[in-house]
Scaffold this active site. Structure first.
Site, PDB file in Angstrom:
ATOM      1  N   GLY A 154       0.856  -1.188   0.000  1.00 27.90           N
ATOM      2  CA  GLY A 154       0.000   0.000   0.000  1.00 27.90           C
ATOM      3  C   GLY A 154       0.891   1.236   0.000  1.00 27.90           C
ATOM      4  O   GLY A 154       1.978   1.239  -0.572  1.00 27.90           O
ATOM      5  N   ARG A 155       0.413   2.287   0.669  1.00 28.78           N
ATOM      6  CA  ARG A 155       1.159   3.556   0.662  1.00 28.78           C
ATOM      7  C   ARG A 155       2.573   3.370   1.199  1.00 28.78           C
ATOM      8  O   ARG A 155       3.553   3.810   0.589  1.00 28.78           O
ATOM      9  CB  ARG A 155       0.407   4.589   1.523  1.00 28.78           C
ATOM     10  N   ILE A 156       2.702   2.699   2.362  1.00 27.77           N
ATOM     11  CA  ILE A 156       4.029   2.564   2.966  1.00 27.77           C
ATOM     12  C   ILE A 156       4.823   1.447   2.293  1.00 27.77           C
ATOM     13  O   ILE A 156       6.024   1.604   2.023  1.00 27.77           O
ATOM     14  CB  ILE A 156       3.914   2.319   4.489  1.00 27.77           C
ATOM     15  N   ARG A 176      -4.001  -8.788  -1.526  1.00 23.85           N
ATOM     16  CA  ARG A 176      -5.162  -9.509  -2.046  1.00 23.85           C
ATOM     17  C   ARG A 176      -5.437  -9.109  -3.495  1.00 23.85           C
ATOM     18  O   ARG A 176      -5.815  -9.932  -4.308  1.00 23.85           O
ATOM     19  CB  ARG A 176      -6.379  -9.231  -1.162  1.00 23.85           C
ATOM     20  N   SER A 177      -5.222  -7.813  -3.803  1.00 16.47           N
ATOM     21  CA  SER A 177      -5.427  -7.364  -5.200  1.00 16.47           C
ATOM     22  C   SER A 177      -4.075  -7.069  -5.830  1.00 16.47           C
ATOM     23  O   SER A 177      -3.270  -6.344  -5.240  1.00 16.47           O
ATOM     24  CB  SER A 177      -6.246  -6.072  -5.242  1.00 16.47           C
ATOM     25  N   ARG A 233       1.876  -4.372  12.315  1.00 14.07           N
ATOM     26  CA  ARG A 233       1.311  -4.570  13.653  1.00 14.07           C
ATOM     27  C   ARG A 233       1.781  -5.922  14.186  1.00 14.07           C
ATOM     28  O   ARG A 233       1.844  -6.908  13.430  1.00 14.07           O
ATOM     29  CB  ARG A 233      -0.229  -4.564  13.607  1.00 14.07           C
ATOM     30  N   GLU A 262       1.932  -4.403  23.155  1.00 16.30           N
ATOM     31  CA  GLU A 262       2.831  -3.277  23.473  1.00 16.30           C
ATOM     32  C   GLU A 262       2.381  -2.560  24.740  1.00 16.30           C
ATOM     33  O   GLU A 262       1.179  -2.440  24.965  1.00 16.30           O
ATOM     34  CB  GLU A 262       2.854  -2.298  22.289  1.00 16.30           C
ATOM     35  N   HIS A 280       8.390   0.562  18.666  1.00 17.35           N
ATOM     36  CA  HIS A 280       7.357   1.198  17.825  1.00 17.35           C
ATOM     37  C   HIS A 280       7.725   2.657  17.504  1.00 17.35           C
ATOM     38  O   HIS A 280       6.995   3.584  17.865  1.00 17.35           O
ATOM     39  CB  HIS A 280       5.992   1.112  18.511  1.00 17.35           C
TER      40      HIS A 280
HETATM   41  P1  NAP Z   1      -2.485   0.910   3.119  1.00 15.27           P
HETATM   42  O1  NAP Z   1      -2.056   1.941   2.142  1.00 15.27           O
HETATM   43  O2  NAP Z   1      -3.927   0.715   3.388  1.00 15.27           O
HETATM   44  O3  NAP Z   1      -1.843  -0.488   2.653  1.00 15.27           O
HETATM   45  C1  NAP Z   1      -2.186  -1.706   3.195  1.00 15.27           C
HETATM   46  C2  NAP Z   1      -1.669  -2.807   2.281  1.00 15.27           C
HETATM   47  O4  NAP Z   1      -1.910  -4.067   2.922  1.00 15.27           O
HETATM   48  C3  NAP Z   1      -2.355  -2.837   0.933  1.00 15.27           C
HETATM   49  O5  NAP Z   1      -1.407  -3.132  -0.064  1.00 15.27           O
HETATM   50  C4  NAP Z   1      -3.358  -3.986   1.066  1.00 15.27           C
HETATM   51  O6  NAP Z   1      -3.599  -4.561  -0.218  1.00 15.27           O
HETATM   52  C5  NAP Z   1      -2.582  -4.919   1.986  1.00 15.27           C
HETATM   53  N1  NAP Z   1      -3.452  -5.820   2.732  1.00 15.27           N
HETATM   54  C6  NAP Z   1      -4.456  -5.507   3.563  1.00 15.27           C
HETATM   55  N2  NAP Z   1      -5.036  -6.618   4.041  1.00 15.27           N
HETATM   56  C7  NAP Z   1      -4.374  -7.660   3.489  1.00 15.27           C
HETATM   57  C8  NAP Z   1      -4.522  -9.073   3.570  1.00 15.27           C
HETATM   58  N3  NAP Z   1      -5.452  -9.635   4.340  1.00 15.27           N
HETATM   59  N4  NAP Z   1      -3.661  -9.842   2.864  1.00 15.27           N
HETATM   60  C9  NAP Z   1      -2.714  -9.284   2.093  1.00 15.27           C
HETATM   61  N5  NAP Z   1      -2.520  -7.951   1.968  1.00 15.27           N
HETATM   62  C10 NAP Z   1      -3.358  -7.156   2.652  1.00 15.27           C
HETATM   63  O7  NAP Z   1      -1.826   1.170   4.540  1.00 15.27           O
HETATM   64  P2  NAP Z   1      -0.433   1.894   4.877  1.00 15.27           P
HETATM   65  O8  NAP Z   1      -0.658   3.353   4.984  1.00 15.27           O
HETATM   66  O9  NAP Z   1       0.622   1.388   3.955  1.00 15.27           O
HETATM   67  O10 NAP Z   1      -0.196   1.327   6.379  1.00 15.27           O
HETATM   68  C11 NAP Z   1      -0.159  -0.050   6.606  1.00 15.27           C
HETATM   69  C12 NAP Z   1      -0.157  -0.365   8.096  1.00 15.27           C
HETATM   70  O11 NAP Z   1       1.132  -0.127   8.633  1.00 15.27           O
HETATM   71  C13 NAP Z   1      -1.079   0.488   8.969  1.00 15.27           C
HETATM   72  O12 NAP Z   1      -2.417   0.011   8.944  1.00 15.27           O
HETATM   73  C14 NAP Z   1      -0.444   0.360  10.343  1.00 15.27           C
HETATM   74  O13 NAP Z   1      -1.010  -0.740  11.027  1.00 15.27           O
HETATM   75  C15 NAP Z   1       1.019   0.073  10.036  1.00 15.27           C
HETATM   76  N6  NAP Z   1       1.909   1.193  10.426  1.00 15.27           N
HETATM   77  C16 NAP Z   1       2.853   1.004  11.396  1.00 15.27           C
HETATM   78  C17 NAP Z   1       3.681   2.057  11.745  1.00 15.27           C
HETATM   79  C18 NAP Z   1       4.731   1.914  12.814  1.00 15.27           C
HETATM   80  O14 NAP Z   1       4.985   2.889  13.506  1.00 15.27           O
HETATM   81  N7  NAP Z   1       5.358   0.772  12.954  1.00 15.27           N
HETATM   82  C19 NAP Z   1       3.554   3.299  11.130  1.00 15.27           C
HETATM   83  C20 NAP Z   1       2.610   3.436  10.142  1.00 15.27           C
HETATM   84  C21 NAP Z   1       1.787   2.378   9.790  1.00 15.27           C
HETATM   85  P3  NAP Z   1      -4.962  -5.340  -0.555  1.00 15.27           P
HETATM   86  O15 NAP Z   1      -6.078  -4.520   0.010  1.00 15.27           O
HETATM   87  O16 NAP Z   1      -4.961  -5.434  -2.055  1.00 15.27           O
HETATM   88  O17 NAP Z   1      -4.836  -6.688   0.077  1.00 15.27           O
HETATM   89  C1  8YV Z   2       2.155   5.631  15.501  1.00 12.56           C
HETATM   90  C2  8YV Z   2       1.446   3.894  13.752  1.00 12.56           C
HETATM   91  O1  8YV Z   2       3.159   5.203  16.342  1.00 12.56           O
HETATM   92  O2  8YV Z   2       0.431   5.356  12.222  1.00 12.56           O
HETATM   93  C3  8YV Z   2       0.417   4.246  12.743  1.00 12.56           C
HETATM   94  O3  8YV Z   2      -0.416   3.366  12.439  1.00 12.56           O
HETATM   95  O4  8YV Z   2       1.536   2.789  14.188  1.00 12.56           O
HETATM   96  C4  8YV Z   2       2.411   4.916  14.215  1.00 12.56           C
HETATM   97  O5  8YV Z   2       2.681   5.872  13.244  1.00 12.56           O
HETATM   98  C5  8YV Z   2       0.858   5.478  16.233  1.00 12.56           C
HETATM   99  O6  8YV Z   2      -0.248   5.395  15.461  1.00 12.56           O
HETATM  100  C6  8YV Z   2       0.645   6.654  17.170  1.00 12.56           C
HETATM  101  O7  8YV Z   2       1.080   6.396  18.390  1.00 12.56           O
END
Ligand code: NAP
Ligand code: 8YV
Length: 317
Positions: A154-156, A176-177, A233, A262, A280
C-alpha cells in the site's frame, strides 16, 4: 464555522500540538483515558468530535450521543471501533501518507541493522571490546543478493519498495489485489511469497484476515537464511512461532518495530541475539509526528467547516 464553538473530546494522551491546534478552533475537553465512566452525562451530551491516539471502543462511542466525527492519530485505526462509528453515521479519519517516507526510511534502517548487526557492533565498540579483542565479527548476513517479499504494498509498502530498488535487490509482494502500476512480481498467497523470497517485510493493517498470518509454516518457507521485518502490527505475527524459529535456526534473524501486547515484549525475544527490537518508533520523528498531529486537527476543522473530513477511512467515507 459559526456561532458556538463545537466541543471536542480528547480522551487520553495525544501529542500536545494536537491540543494547541484544536484550542484555536474548538472548545476542548480533556479526560485521562477513553473510558465511558470518565465523563459526566451533561458533558458527554455536548461532544461533537473526538481527537484520539489509540483506543476508542463501542462503549465510549455510545456514551457520546451528539458525536459526528472521530479524528484518530496514526494511519492504522485498529484501536477505533469503526463498525460502531459507521452504524451511527459517525465519520472516522486517520493520518495516511504524511508518515510514508519516515516509516519507509526506518524500515530500511531496521533491515540493515538486522542483517549487518550494526547495533551489536556499536555495543562492541562502546564496551571497549574493539580495543581489547579486535574487530567486530564479519556478519553472516548481508543485503547483497537478497529477494525481498513485501507483505502489503500500500502507501508505505510502496515507499519501502521504491527505496529498496536502489539497493539492487529482487522485490516481490503479496496483497489480495494485484497492482497494475508496479514492476514487481505479485504472489497470490503469503506462503507462496515466503517460498520465493528470503526476506519478508510485513506492512499490513491489523484486521481479522491478518491475524498471526506469519506463522511457523511461513517462517519455514523463508528458510535458514530467512529474515523477517515487521513494521505493521504485532498482531500479524505468531510471536511464539517466531521465537522458536529464531531459536532453532528455522530463520536467521528478525527485526521488529511492533509487538502483539505493546509495550510488553516477550522475554523470549529479548533474550535472542538475532532479534533486532525497536519500541514502535517507525514514524517517531518530531517532524513526522507534527505532520500527523496537524492532520488530526485539520480533519476536525474541515469537518466542521465543510461537512467533509480530509482523510476519512474507507469504512466511514
Ligand atoms: P495501506 O495503504 O492501506 O496499505 C495496506 C496494504 O496491505 C495494501 O497493499 C493492502 O492490499 C494490503 N493488505 C491488507 N489486508 C491484506 C490481507 N489480508 N492480505 C494481504 N494484503 C493485505 O496502509 P499503509 O498506509 O501502507 O499502512 C499499513 C499499516 O502499517 C497500517 O495500517 C499500520 O497498522 C502500520 N503502520 C505502522 C507504523 C509503525 O509505527 N510501525 C507506522 C505506520 C503504519 P490489498 O487490500 O490489495 O490486500
Ligand atoms: C504511531 C502507527 O506510532 O500510524 C500508525 O499506524 O503505528 C504509528 O505511526 C501510532 O499510530 C501513534 O502512536
Amino acid at each position: 464555522m459559526s456561532g458556538e464553538r463545537p466541543r471536542i473530546l480528547v480522551p487520553g494522551p495525544i501529542r500536545e500540538r494536537v491540543i494547541e491546534r484544536l484550542n484555536g478552533h474548538f472548545d476542548v475537553v480533556l479526560i485521562d483515558t477513553a473510558d465511558a465512566g470518565k465523563i459526566d452525562d451533561a458533558t458527554a451530551a455536548t461532544i461533537r468530535g473526538v481527537a484520539v491516539s489509540g483506543r476508542l471502543d463501542a462503549a465510549m462511542i455510545a456514551r457520546l450521543p451528539a458525536l459526528e466525527v472521530i479524528a484518530s492519530f496514526g494511519v492504522g485505526y485498529d484501536g477505533i471501533d469503526v463498525t460502531a462509528a459507521a452504524a451511527r453515521g459517525i465519520v472516522v479519519s486517520n493520518t495516511p501518507d504524511v508518515l510514508n517516507d519516515e516509516v519507509a526510511d526506518t524500515t530500511v534502517g531496521l533491515l540493515l541493522n538486522t542483517l549487518r548487526e550494526l547495533p551489536r557492533a556499536e555495543t562492541w565498540l562502546r564496551d571497549g571490546r574493539w580495543a581489547k579483542e579486535g574487530p567486530y565479527r564479519l556478519t553472516p548476513l548481508t543485503l547483497r543478493g537478497r529477494h525481498v517479499g513485501i507483505y502489503g504494498l500500500g502507501r508505505i509498502g510502496l515507499a519501502i519498495a521504491r527505496r529498496l530498488e536502489g539497493f539492487g535487490v529482487t522485490i516481490s509482494y503479496h496483497t489480495r489485489s494485484r497492482r497494475t502500476d508496479v514492476p514487481y512480481e505479485h504472489y497470490g498467497s503469503l506462503l507462496a511469497l515466503a517460498q520465493a523470497a528470503d526476506t519478508l517485510i510485513a506492512i499490513v493493517p491489523k484486521t481479522a484476515d491478518t491475524h498471526k498470518t506469519i506463522n511457523a509454516e511461513v517462517l519455514a518457507a523463508l528458510g535458514p537464511t530467512g529474515v523477517l521485518i515487521n513494521v505493521g502490527r504485532g498482531w500479524t505475527v505468531d510471536e511464539e512461532d517466531l521465537e522458536a524459529a529464531l531459536r532453532n535456526g528455522t530463520i536467521a534473524a528478525a527485526g521488529l518495530d511492533v509487538f502483539q501486547d505493546e509495550p510488553h515484549v516477550p522475554g523470549g525475544l529479548l533474550d535472542l541475539p538475532n532479534a533486532c527490537l525497536l519500541p514502535h518508533v517507525a514514524s517517531a520523528s518530531v517532524a513526522t509526528r507534527d505532520a500527523m498531529a496537524d492532520l488530526v486537527a485539520d480533519n476536525l476543522v474541515a469537518w466542521f467547516d465543510t461537512g467533509r473530513a480530509l482523510t476519512s477511512v474507507p469504512e466511514t467515507a
